[in-house]
Design an enzyme around this catalytic site. Structure first.
Site, PDB file in Angstrom:
ATOM      1  N   ARG A 170       0.915  -1.172  -0.169  1.00 42.66           N
ATOM      2  CA  ARG A 170       0.012  -0.017   0.205  1.00 42.66           C
ATOM      3  C   ARG A 170       0.750   1.387  -0.037  1.00 42.66           C
ATOM      4  NH1 ARG A 170      -2.555  -1.229   5.654  1.00 42.66           N
ATOM      5  NH2 ARG A 170      -0.395  -1.928   5.907  1.00 42.66           N
ATOM      6  N   ASN A 223      -7.952  -6.666  -5.335  1.00 45.68           N
ATOM      7  CA  ASN A 223      -8.127  -5.309  -5.424  1.00 45.68           C
ATOM      8  C   ASN A 223      -9.647  -5.092  -5.712  1.00 45.68           C
ATOM      9  OD1 ASN A 223      -5.776  -4.218  -4.581  1.00 45.68           O
ATOM     10  ND2 ASN A 223      -4.977  -3.478  -6.530  1.00 45.68           N
ATOM     11  N   GLY A 272      -9.890   5.693  -4.802  1.00 46.58           N
ATOM     12  CA  GLY A 272      -9.108   6.270  -5.820  1.00 46.58           C
ATOM     13  C   GLY A 272      -7.762   5.803  -5.780  1.00 46.58           C
ATOM     14  N   CYS A 275      -4.405   2.409  -7.930  1.00 49.24           N
ATOM     15  CA  CYS A 275      -4.699   0.800  -8.319  1.00 49.24           C
ATOM     16  C   CYS A 275      -6.084   0.598  -8.231  1.00 49.24           C
ATOM     17  CB  CYS A 275      -3.850   0.318  -7.097  1.00 49.24           C
ATOM     18  SG  CYS A 275      -2.143   0.279  -7.476  1.00 49.24           S
ATOM     19  N   ARG A 342      -3.012  10.646  -8.139  1.00 52.98           N
ATOM     20  CA  ARG A 342      -3.738   9.953  -9.488  1.00 52.98           C
ATOM     21  C   ARG A 342      -4.914   9.310  -9.056  1.00 52.98           C
ATOM     22  NH1 ARG A 342       1.137   5.952 -10.786  1.00 52.98           N
ATOM     23  NH2 ARG A 342       1.511   5.997  -8.733  1.00 52.98           N
TER      24      ARG A 342
HETATM   25  N1  LIG Z   1       1.603   1.988  -6.562  1.00 52.27           N
HETATM   26  C1  LIG Z   1       0.995   1.016  -5.946  1.00 52.27           C
HETATM   27  O1  LIG Z   1       0.582   1.164  -4.679  1.00 52.27           O
HETATM   28  C2  LIG Z   1       0.909  -0.050  -6.330  1.00 52.27           C
HETATM   29  C3  LIG Z   1       0.667  -1.404  -5.475  1.00 52.27           C
HETATM   30  C4  LIG Z   1       0.740  -2.776  -6.086  1.00 52.27           C
HETATM   31  C5  LIG Z   1       0.885  -2.997  -7.532  1.00 52.27           C
HETATM   32  N2  LIG Z   1       1.229  -1.744  -8.169  1.00 52.27           N
HETATM   33  C6  LIG Z   1       1.654  -2.007  -9.809  1.00 52.27           C
HETATM   34  O2  LIG Z   1       2.764  -1.761  -9.954  1.00 52.27           O
HETATM   35  C7  LIG Z   1       2.864  -1.148 -11.394  1.00 52.27           C
HETATM   36  C8  LIG Z   1       3.979   0.008 -11.085  1.00 52.27           C
HETATM   37  O3  LIG Z   1       3.152   1.060 -10.233  1.00 52.27           O
HETATM   38  P1  LIG Z   1       3.671   2.293  -9.799  1.00 52.27           P
HETATM   39  O4  LIG Z   1       2.816   2.896  -8.988  1.00 52.27           O
HETATM   40  O5  LIG Z   1       5.142   1.809  -8.925  1.00 52.27           O
HETATM   41  O6  LIG Z   1       3.846   3.155 -11.204  1.00 52.27           O
HETATM   42  P2  LIG Z   1       4.841   4.328 -11.237  1.00 52.27           P
HETATM   43  O7  LIG Z   1       4.215   5.221 -12.519  1.00 52.27           O
HETATM   44  O8  LIG Z   1       4.807   5.197 -10.008  1.00 52.27           O
HETATM   45  O9  LIG Z   1       6.367   3.958 -11.759  1.00 52.27           O
HETATM   46  C9  LIG Z   1       6.571   3.210 -12.773  1.00 52.27           C
HETATM   47  C10 LIG Z   1       7.866   3.767 -13.165  1.00 52.27           C
HETATM   48  O10 LIG Z   1       8.483   2.982 -14.460  1.00 52.27           O
HETATM   49  C11 LIG Z   1       9.251   4.058 -15.277  1.00 52.27           C
HETATM   50  N3  LIG Z   1       9.504   3.296 -16.411  1.00 52.27           N
HETATM   51  C12 LIG Z   1       8.507   3.256 -17.494  1.00 52.27           C
HETATM   52  N4  LIG Z   1       9.196   2.508 -18.258  1.00 52.27           N
HETATM   53  C13 LIG Z   1      10.338   2.143 -18.077  1.00 52.27           C
HETATM   54  C14 LIG Z   1      11.445   1.369 -18.820  1.00 52.27           C
HETATM   55  N5  LIG Z   1      11.247   0.877 -19.925  1.00 52.27           N
HETATM   56  N6  LIG Z   1      12.549   1.490 -18.188  1.00 52.27           N
HETATM   57  C15 LIG Z   1      12.687   1.897 -16.970  1.00 52.27           C
HETATM   58  N7  LIG Z   1      11.823   2.276 -16.335  1.00 52.27           N
HETATM   59  C16 LIG Z   1      10.742   2.631 -16.897  1.00 52.27           C
HETATM   60  C17 LIG Z   1       8.619   5.336 -15.291  1.00 52.27           C
HETATM   61  O11 LIG Z   1       9.303   6.378 -15.676  1.00 52.27           O
HETATM   62  C18 LIG Z   1       8.111   5.250 -13.825  1.00 52.27           C
HETATM   63  O12 LIG Z   1       9.029   5.915 -12.748  1.00 52.27           O
HETATM   64  C19 LIG Z   1       1.536  -1.012 -11.770  1.00 52.27           C
HETATM   65  O13 LIG Z   1       1.182  -2.072 -12.627  1.00 52.27           O
HETATM   66  C20 LIG Z   1       0.701  -0.908 -10.605  1.00 52.27           C
HETATM   67  O14 LIG Z   1      -0.688  -1.297 -10.797  1.00 52.27           O
HETATM   68  C21 LIG Z   1       1.187  -0.301  -7.890  1.00 52.27           C
END
Ligand SMILES: NC(=O)c1ccc[n+]([C@@H]2O[C@H](COP(=O)([O-])OP(=O)(O)OC[C@H]3O[C@@H](n4cnc5c(N)ncnc54)[C@H](O)[C@@H]3O)[C@@H](O)[C@H]2O)c1
Length: 469
Positions: A170, A223, A272, A275, A342
Site C-alpha cells: 500500500r 483489489n 481512488g 490501483c 492519481r
Molecule cells: N502504486 C501502488 O501502490 C501499487 C501497488 C501494487 C501494485 N502496483 C502496480 O505496480 C505497477 C507500477 O506501479 P507504480 O505505482 O510503481 O507506477 P509508477 O508510475 O509510480 O512507476 C513506474 C515507473 O516506471 C518507469 N518506466 C516506465 N518504463 C520504463 C522502462 N522501459 N525502463 C525503465 N523505467 C521505466 C516510469 O518512468 C516510472 O517511474 C503498476 O502495474 C501498478 O498497478 C502499484
C-alpha cells in the site's frame, strides 16, 4: 517503521542475487531498496530523466515513510545503484523485475505497452538466459503473452522465462508492507524458475506458488474485493443516514465480525489512487473478454462513481446553492501518507465543486496538483479563510489537530463536510459548526422509517387504525 524494527531473522533473503529492477516508481523503488536490504545487489533502471536526476542527487521522487533512509543506506553499502542504461543494469544479471506502470486506457482496458517495451529492452540487453519477474499488475494471460512477445527478440539459444510475482504493498506503508507481507505470490510456468524467484525473499515469509494465470488473477481479485468493501461501506452509510442510524457504529459492528473484518469498511469520497479504480476496470475488461459477467465489480464501480456526486449534492443542499460560494478543501492526495494524486477522489471533489460554480481553495500537507482551476495554499487556515463551507477530503492526521475555534473565526460560514471522517465532530459542533459527513448529518424523517416495519408487523389496513389511535 525504522530499520531497527526489522527482525534480523527474517530480514535476509534465502539466496543473495544480482537483480535488475525496471522502473523506480512506488513499486520499483520500494522493491529495489527493500531487496538491497535483504542482501541482494540491485541495479534500478529508470527512464524518466527528472526522477533519475533526483535519485542520483540523493533525493526522493516520492513521499514514502522509511524509504529515503533505506535508499540512502544501500547507495552507501553499494548494493543499490540507479541508471538509465538497461544494458549496464543487466550486466551479469539473469533476473529482471518489471515494475512499470500499467495504466488504464480511456475505455478502462489495461494499457500494457510500457510492460511490453520494458521486457523487450531487457531481453535484448541481457543477450543470455533471463527470468522476467512481472511485479506490475496485469490481466491473467499477460505473462504467457509476454513470453510470446519477447520470443521475437531473443538471441540464438537465449531462453526467457516470465514469472508473475504481483505486488500487494500500500502506498504510504510500502516499506512496512514489503517486509511484512500477508503472502508472497509466485506464478511460474516451470517449477525450477518459481523456486529461483522464491529465493529472492526470506524463507519464512508466507509463500503461495501457483500457475501464472492464477497469480495474476489473485492480484486483480484482491483489489476488486477491497474496492467492493469500500463501495459496500458507502452504500451502508447512505442507508444508515436515510434511516437515522449511526453509520460509524453500524460499520464498526459489521467489521468486528471476524469473517468480514473492519479493514476497508470505511465510507468516504470513494476509492481512488493508481490501483483500485484501474484494477477494478481491468477485472471487468478481463471478464468481458471471456464473456463472463462481472456483476459485483460493475456495481462496485457504479457506487463509487456516485460517491463524489452525493457529497457535492449534500453540500449544495446545506448551502442552498454552490454557484458563487467559496469552499475550502482539505486534502488532495488520494489517501493520507502519500503525495499521490492519481485518480484522487479529493481532487475530483474539488473539481466538481468548481464545475458547479464554486470557488475552491485547497490545502494538502504534501501533495499538489498541476493545471487545476482551483487555488492551492500551504496553510489549512488559509484554505478555510472566508469560506462558506469546509470539506475534509483526505484524512490527514494534521487535520484532526486543527483548532475548531480558530477555523470558526476565519470562516464566513458554519458548514463542515467531513467526507474523510477525519475530525472530532463534537468539538466542531461545540463551537457552532454544522458538521456533516458520509452517513451522518442530514435530518431524517422518522415517520417513513417506522411506517414500513409497522406495515410488515401487522395485517394490511391495521396500521391506519394503529396510528390514528
Ligand atoms: N502504486 C501502488 O501502490 C501499487 C501497488 C501494487 C501494485 N502496483 C502496480 O505496480 C505497477 C507500477 O506501479 P507504480 O505505482 O510503481 O507506477 P509508477 O508510475 O509510480 O512507476 C513506474 C515507473 O516506471 C518507469 N518506466 C516506465 N518504463 C520504463 C522502462 N522501459 N525502463 C525503465 N523505467 C521505466 C516510469 O518512468 C516510472 O517511474 C503498476 O502495474 C501498478 O498497478 C502499484
Amino acid at each position: 517503521m525504522t530499520l531497527n524494527e526489522l527482525d534480523p531473522n527474517v530480514a535476509a533473503a534465502a539466496r543473495p542475487m544480482r537483480v535488475c529492477v525496471v522502473g523506480a516508481g512506488y513499486v520499483g523503488l520500494t522493491a529495489a531498496a527493500c531487496l538491497a536490504e535483504l542482501g541482494h545487489t540491485v541495479r534500478c533502471v529508470e527512464t524518466d530523466p527528472a526522477k533519475l536526476a533526483t535519485l542520483s542527487a540523493g533525493g526522493m521522487p516520492i513521499h514514502e515513510p522509511g524509504l529515503s533512509e533505506l535508499v540512502a543506506n544501500h547507495r552507501g553499502s553499494g548494493r543499490l545503484t540507479f541508471t538509465s542504461d538497461v544494458v549496464e543494469a543487466m550486466e551479469d544479471t539473469a533476473v529482471a523485475l518489471l515494475c512499470v506502470a500499467t495504466p488504464p486506457r480511456l475505455d478502462g482496458e489495461p494499457d500494457l505497452r510500457q510492460l511490453g517495451h520494458a521486457a523487450i529492452e531487457v531481453v535484448i540487453a541481457a543477450n543470455s538466459d533471463v527470468v522476467l519477474v512481472v511485479k506490475s499488475t496485469v490481466p491473467p494471460g499477460s505473462c504467457e503473452a509476454l513470453e510470446l512477445l519477447v520470443g521475437g527478440y531473443t538471441a540464438d539459444g537465449q531462453r526467457v522465462s516470465v514469472v508473475s510475482n504481483p505486488e500487494f504493498l500500500r502506498e504510504s506503508e510500502a516499506v512496512w508492507d514489503f517486509f511484512n507481507p500477508d503472502r508472497v505470490v509466485i506464478g511460474a510456468g516451470r517449477a525450477d524458475v518459481g523456486e529461483l524467484i522464491a529465493q529472492l525473499y526470506p524463507a519464512r515469509w508466507p509463500l503461495l506458488v501457483c500457475d501464472r494465470r492464477s497469480a495474476e488473477l489473485i492480484k486483480y481479485a484482491s483489489n476488486t474485493f477491497l474496492a467492493m468493501k469500500i463501495s459496500f461501506a458507502n452504500e451502508v452509510a447512505a442507508l444508515a443516514e436515510a434511516l437515522g442510524a449511526e453509520a460509524g457504529n453500524v460499520l464498526a459492528g459489521v467489521g468486528l465480525d471476524g469473517r468480514i473484518g473492519g479493514a476497508f469498511l470505511t465510507p468516504g469520497p470513494g476509492f481512488g489512487g493508481s490501483c483500485l479504480p484501474k484494477d477494478l476496470s481491468g477485472f471487468i475488461a478481463v471478464a468481458d473478454s471471456v464473456n463472463q459477467p462481472a456483476f459485483l465489480a460493475r456495481a462496485t464501480q457504479r457506487v463509487n462513481d456516485g460517491a463524489r456526486e452525493a457529497l457535492v449534492n449534500k453540500l449544495e443542499a446545506t448551502l442552498g446553492c454552490l454557484s458563487g460560494r467559496q469552499i475550502g478543501v482539505l486534502g488532495l492526495a488520494f489517501k493520507p501518507g502519500t503525495n499521490d494524486v492519481r485518480h484522487s477522489p479529493a481532487v475530483g471533489l474539488a473539481e466538481a465543486l468548481v464545475a458547479r460554480g464554486a470557488t475552491v481553495r485547497a490545502h494538502d500537507p504534501v501533495a499538489s496538483v498541476s493545471g487545476t482551476l482551483f487555488e492551492q495554499v500551504v496553510d489549512p487556515y488559509d484554505a478555510a479563510s472566508g469560506a462558506d463551507a469546509l470539506v475534509v477530503a483526505t484524512a490527514w492526521p494534521v487535520y484532526r489537530r486543527l483548532a475548531p475555534k480558530r477555523l470558526r473565526e476565519v470562516m464566513g460560514g458554519t458548514i463542515v463536510l467531513d467526507a474523510a471522517d477525519a475530525l472530532d465532530a463534537h468539538t466542531f459542533a461545540a463551537v457552532g459548526f454544522d458538521v456533516y459527513g458520509v452517513g451522518r448529518g442530514l435530518p431524517t424523517l422518522f415517520a417513513p422509517v417506522l411506517w414500513r416495519p409497522l406495515e410488515w408487523m401487522v395485517d394490511t389496513g391495521a396500521v391506519d387504525t394503529l396510528v390514528t389511535q
